[in-house]
Design a protein around this motif. Structure first.
Motif, short mmCIF file in Angstrom:
data_model
loop_
_atom_site.label_atom_id
_atom_site.label_comp_id
_atom_site.label_asym_id
_atom_site.label_seq_id
_atom_site.Cartn_x
_atom_site.Cartn_y
_atom_site.Cartn_z
N HIS A 86 0.84 -1.20 0.00
CA HIS A 86 0.00 0.00 0.00
C HIS A 86 0.88 1.25 0.00
O HIS A 86 1.65 1.48 0.92
CB HIS A 86 -0.91 -0.01 1.23
N PHE A 87 0.74 2.05 -1.06
CA PHE A 87 1.55 3.24 -1.19
C PHE A 87 0.90 4.48 -0.58
O PHE A 87 1.32 5.60 -0.82
CB PHE A 87 1.88 3.50 -2.67
N GLY A 88 -0.14 4.26 0.21
CA GLY A 88 -0.71 5.33 1.01
C GLY A 88 -1.78 6.14 0.33
O GLY A 88 -1.83 6.23 -0.89
N GLY A 89 -2.65 6.70 1.15
CA GLY A 89 -3.68 7.61 0.66
C GLY A 89 -4.99 6.94 0.32
O GLY A 89 -5.05 5.74 0.03
N ALA A 90 -6.05 7.75 0.38
CA ALA A 90 -7.40 7.24 0.10
C ALA A 90 -7.55 6.83 -1.35
O ALA A 90 -8.30 5.90 -1.67
CB ALA A 90 -8.43 8.31 0.46
N TRP A 91 -6.84 7.53 -2.26
CA TRP A 91 -6.95 7.18 -3.68
C TRP A 91 -6.45 5.76 -3.92
O TRP A 91 -7.05 4.99 -4.68
CB TRP A 91 -6.16 8.17 -4.53
N TRP A 92 -5.31 5.42 -3.30
CA TRP A 92 -4.77 4.07 -3.48
C TRP A 92 -5.72 3.03 -2.89
O TRP A 92 -5.93 1.96 -3.48
CB TRP A 92 -3.40 3.97 -2.83
N SER A 93 -6.28 3.33 -1.73
CA SER A 93 -7.24 2.41 -1.12
C SER A 93 -8.45 2.21 -2.03
O SER A 93 -8.92 1.08 -2.22
CB SER A 93 -7.69 2.95 0.24
N GLY A 94 -8.95 3.31 -2.61
CA GLY A 94 -10.09 3.21 -3.51
C GLY A 94 -9.76 2.39 -4.74
O GLY A 94 -10.58 1.57 -5.21
N GLY A 95 -8.56 2.59 -5.30
CA GLY A 95 -8.16 1.81 -6.47
C GLY A 95 -8.01 0.34 -6.15
O GLY A 95 -8.36 -0.52 -6.97
N THR A 96 -7.51 0.03 -4.95
CA THR A 96 -7.35 -1.36 -4.53
C THR A 96 -8.71 -2.04 -4.41
O THR A 96 -8.91 -3.17 -4.88
CB THR A 96 -6.61 -1.43 -3.18
N ILE A 97 -9.65 -1.36 -3.78
CA ILE A 97 -11.01 -1.91 -3.66
C ILE A 97 -11.64 -2.05 -5.04
O ILE A 97 -12.33 -3.03 -5.33
CB ILE A 97 -11.87 -1.00 -2.76
N GLY A 98 -11.38 -1.07 -5.91
CA GLY A 98 -11.91 -1.13 -7.27
C GLY A 98 -11.41 -2.35 -8.02
O GLY A 98 -12.17 -2.99 -8.77
N LEU A 99 -10.13 -2.69 -7.85
CA LEU A 99 -9.59 -3.88 -8.50
C LEU A 99 -10.30 -5.14 -8.02
O LEU A 99 -10.62 -6.04 -8.81
CB LEU A 99 -8.09 -3.99 -8.22
N ALA A 100 -10.55 -5.21 -6.71
CA ALA A 100 -11.26 -6.37 -6.16
C ALA A 100 -12.68 -6.45 -6.72
O ALA A 100 -13.17 -7.54 -7.06
CB ALA A 100 -11.28 -6.29 -4.64
N LEU A 101 -13.34 -5.30 -6.83
CA LEU A 101 -14.69 -5.28 -7.40
C LEU A 101 -14.68 -5.68 -8.87
O LEU A 101 -15.58 -6.40 -9.33
CB LEU A 101 -15.30 -3.88 -7.25
#
Length: 215
Positions: A86-101
């Motif tokens: 995780h490279f930090g930040g809400a944007w990265w978290s959102g992108g990670t969740i998006g990949l799972a979706l």
């Protein structure tokens, strides 16, 4: 009694990263090969006009289904990699969740078997899955690009480029004549695979570098 909890020490597992990175790349390879095989095996198939959904219906649907599930696994592998590093930040978290979706949506497209045969029994969700896939695919590369900005500017620019290409390329698909929508859908698939391959390659290189540093 003390309630202090010692935070776990951050740790990167290069073997884990290499494994998932190769799963991401192999998932794209299997998806591509399955479509090519189905193009030749399915009778009276027109690869210019018939979509991947058309290949996924009927007697030989298992061929494309294997590829769809492999690509779903590739997306989930990318999500796990982004969560691990995780490279930090809400944007990265959102992108990670998006990949799972995205991985879940692709899996559901294959599992529901509603495509290509005008299925109308029960609740048909295929078109809604397609809309969701299109929207999430637009946002995920852009979100992840922010995390890559300081780590790998080249990857960051590539991810933004993928997002912009998807923005101008995806909407016209719904208005194309049926004679060419098959080849156009394959073009969109290449854009999605480019994102997965880019992530897989980056994390393989990252895992290899970490392994060499630890040895």
């Amino acid at each position: 009694m003390s309630n202090n909890v010692t935070a776990p020490r951050p740790h990167s597992a290069p073997g884990f990263m290499l494994c998932l990175g190769w799963i991401a790349i192999l998932g794209c390879v299997v998806f591509t090969v399955s479509i090519l095989i189905a193009d030749f095996v399915v009778p009276e198939h027109d690869w210019m006009a018939d979509t991947i959904s058309d290949l996924g219906a009927g007697r030989y649907e298992f061929i494309v289904d294997i590829g769809i599930y492999a690509f779903s696994a590739a997306l989930i592998a990318c999500a796990l990699l982004c969560a691990h590093m995780h490279f930090g930040g809400a944007w990265w978290s959102g992108g990670t969740i998006g990949l799972a979706l995205l991985g879940l949506i692709v899996f559901l497209v294959g599992a529901r078997n509603e495509y290509g045969d005008r299925d109308s029994d029960g609740v048909v969700i295929h078109i809604y899955l397609v809309y969701a896939l299109g929207l999430i695919m637009l946002t995920v590369p852009w979100m992840l690009s922010n995390g890559f900005a300081d780590i790998s500017p080249v990857v960051a620019k590539a991810m933004k480029g993928i997002s912009l290409i998807w923005l101008v390329s995806a909407p016209p698909f719904f208005f194309l004549p049926t004679g060419i929508d098959g080849i156009y859908e394959r073009y969109l698939g290449l854009i999605a695979m480019a994102m997965v391959l880019l992530l897989g390659r980056f994390f393989i290189q990252r895992g290899t570098a970490l392994r060499e540093r630890q040895s």
